[in-house]
Enzyme design. Structure first.
Site: not given
Ligand code: ADP
Length: 430
Positions: A10, A111, A200, A229, A231, A261, A304, A350-352, A354, A409
Site C-alpha cells: 500500500n 492497493r 473502501h 467507520l 477515520n 471530513r 475514545r 476502528g470505531v465500528g 470498538n 483489507e
Molecule cells: P483509518 O484506517 O481510517 O485510519 P481506523 O479504522 O484505524 O482508521 O480507525 C481509527 C479510529 O478508530 C480512531 O480515530 C478512533 O476514533 C477509533 N478507535 C480506535 N480504537 C477505538 C476504541 N477502542 N474505541 C473507540 N474508537 C476507537
C-alpha cells in the site's frame, strides 16, 4: 515448490505499508511500514512472527503491531525515494527468508485507490494498465500517483513477478446507474468523469462476505449493510454479494461524518464560502477534508476521547457525537429502503469494531426495522486476537443480525491477487 505467498503493498506519497501473507492458511509472515520517504530520517519498522505464526494486522496503527513472541526491527536512515524504500523492504523480507526472488512468492498485490469505471475487477499489471491508472490521476490526485510509483518500483525489482492492481473502487462498480449518477447535466458529468465511485471497496467486499459466512449463508443469499467507520467512514448496501449503493461519491468526502471530513453538505456551502466568505477553492478543500467532521465539531477525531468527554458531561463533545450518530442512522434507514430486505448490519474499522456506544446509538429507535443490539453482547470485549473478534451483537432471534466484523483489507487484497494469478496460471497450463 508451489508459490502460495502474496506480498501486499500500500504505497502512499511518503510511506509504504506492506504485509506478506501465506495463502495456504491466511497467516501473516511479515508486516511493516516505511515512513517519511524522501526525508533525511526515514523510518522502517518491520515485524515478523517468531516461527511462521500469526503477525497481528498492521493496517490500522501508525506502525505495525508487534508480533507477540515475534521479532521487530526498526531502522532510521534516509530512503530518498520509493525505490530505496522498497529495496530496504526487500532486504528485510530476505533476512526473514522470503525475498522478492523467492519461488514461494506468487505475486505482489497493490492497493490502488481509483480505478474509475475501467477496472471492474483486480487486474494483472502491464503497460496499458499503468497508462490507464495514470489517466485516472485527476480523480485521485493524491493517491494514484503514489500507488503507481509503488507498482513501477516493485516491477523493476523483479520484472518476472506478477503484479496485480486491486482497486478501492472496484466493489462499487456494480452499483446501478440510478445510484451511481448525480442529477446534474449529463454531458458535463460525462466529459469530466463526474459520478459516484465509492471507496473502501476491499473492506466492504471482505466484511460483507465474512458476514454471510457468520450467518452460515452464501453471499448470494444475503443482503447486508456494511458500516466502515474508521477515520474515513463509509456505508454500503450489498444485495446478494453485489454493492448496490455506497455513501462515498466522486471522492471520499461524501456521506457519513468522518474524523476530519464533513461528509454530506449542501453543495452550495462551497459556493457560499467562496463567494461570501472569500475563501479560496484550496481553502474550502482543506476545510471540508481536514478541519471538519468530528475534529471540526469538537476538536477531537478519536472516538475514545470524544466518549470520555461526553461521559464528563461536555456539551460540545455530546453534540459532535449526536451529529455523527444522526447521519449514520439516516444512512442505515436509507439502505434499509434501498435493499428492501436486510439480513444483517455489519460494523467494522476502528470505531465500528470498538465503540459499543456508537453501535447502540446508531440503532436506537430502529426496532421497527428489526434492528437492535443486545447490550451485554454489544459491550462485551471480543474474545481472542483479531480477526477472531467477529461476533453477533443482536439479541437471539432478532429479525436482522447485527455483526461486528474486524476488517482485513490486506488479506482481501492478497486473496483477490492470489485468485487472479492462480486462474491465470491454470489458464496458461490448459
Ligand atoms: P483509518 O484506517 O481510517 O485510519 P481506523 O479504522 O484505524 O482508521 O480507525 C481509527 C479510529 O478508530 C480512531 O480515530 C478512533 O476514533 C477509533 N478507535 C480506535 N480504537 C477505538 C476504541 N477502542 N474505541 C473507540 N474508537 C476507537
Amino acid at each position: 515448490m508451489t508459490a502460495t505467498r502474496v506480498l501486499v503493498l500500500n504505497s502512499g506519497s511518503s510511506s509504504v505499508r506492506y504485509q506478506l501473507l501465506e495463502m495456504a492458511d491466511g497467516s501473516r509472515q511479515a508486516a511493516g511500514i516505511v515512513e517519511r520517504i524522501g526525508e533525511r530520517q526515514s523510518r522502517l519498522v518491520h515485524s515478523s512472527p517468531a516461527s511462521g505464526g500469526e503477525t497481528p494486522n498492521a493496517s490500522g496503527g501508525e506502525t505495525p503491531a508487534l508480533a507477540s513472541g515475534g521479532e521487530r526491527r526498526e531502522r532510521v536512515e534516509e530512503f530518498a525515494d520509493h525505490d530505496a524504500a522498497l529495496r530496504a523492504v526487500a532486504r528485510e523480507l530476505e533476512a526473514d527468508g522470503c525475498g522478492l526472488e523467492d519461488p514461494r512468492l506468487a505475486a505482489i498485490g497493490h492497493r490502488v485507490v481509483h480505478g474509475g469505471q475501467t477496472f471492474t475487477r483486480p487486474t494483472l499489471v502491464d503497460d496499458a494498465v499503468l497508462a490507464e491508472i495514470e489517466r485516472l490521476i485527476p480523480l485521485a490526485p493524491l493517491h494514484n500517483p503514489a500507488n503507481l510509483t509503488g507498482i513501477t518500483t516493485a516491477r523493476s525489482l523483479n520484472p518476472g513477478l506478477p503484479q496485480v492492481a486491486v482497486f478501492d473502487t472496484t466493489f462499487h462498480t456494480t452499483m446501478p446507474e440510478h445510484a451511481a449518477r448525480y442529477a446534474i447535466d449529463t454531458a458535463t458529468a460525462d466529459e469530466h468523469l463526474v459520478r459516484r465511485y465509492g471507496f473502501h471497496g476491499t473492506s466492504h467486499a471482505y466484511v460483507s462476505r465474512r458476514t454471510a459466512e457468520m450467518l452460515g449463508k452464501d453471499p448470494s443469499e444475503v443482503n447486508v449493510i456494511v458500516l466502515h467507520l474508521g477515520n474515513g467512514a463509509s456505508a454500503s448496501a450489498v444485495r446478494a454479494g453485489r454493492c448496490v449503493d455506497t455513501s462515498m461519491g466522486l471522492t471520499p468526502l461524501e456521506g457519513l461524518v468522518m474524523g476530519t471530513r464533513s461528509g454530506d453538505v449542501d453543495p452550495a456551502v462551497v459556493l457560499h464560502l467562496v463567494r461570501v466568505a472569500g475563501m479560496s477553492v484550496d481553502g474550502v478543500d482543506q476545510l471540508l477534508n481536514k478541519r471538519s467532521g468530528l475534529v471540526g465539531l469538537c476538536g477531537d477525531n478519536d472516538m475514545r476521547e470524544i466518549r470520555r468527554r461526553v461521559d464528563e458531561g461536555e456539551e460540545e463533545a455530546r453534540l459532535a457525537f449526536d451529529i455523527y450518530v444522526h447521519r449514520l442512522k439516516k444512512y442505515i434507514g436509507a439502505y434499509c429502503a434501498v435493499l428492501g430486505r436486510v439480513d444483517a448490519v455489519a460494523f467494522t474499522a476502528g470505531v465500528g469494531e470498538n465503540s459499543a456506544p456508537v453501535r447502540r446509538a446508531a440503532l436506537q429507535g430502529l426496532e421497527g426495522l428489526g434492528l437492535s443490539v443486545d447490550d451485554a453482547r454489544n459491550e462485551a470485549e471480543p474474545e481472542g486476537p483479531a480477526p477472531a473478534g467477529a461476533r453477533i451483537v443482536s439479541p437471539d432471534g432478532a429479525p436482522v443480525a447485527v455483526a461486528v466484523v474486524p476488517t482485513d483489507e490486506e488479506l482481501e487484497i492478497a486473496r483477490q491477487t492470489y485468485e487472479l494469478v492462480s486462474e491465470a496460471g491454470s489458464a496458461a497450463h490448459r
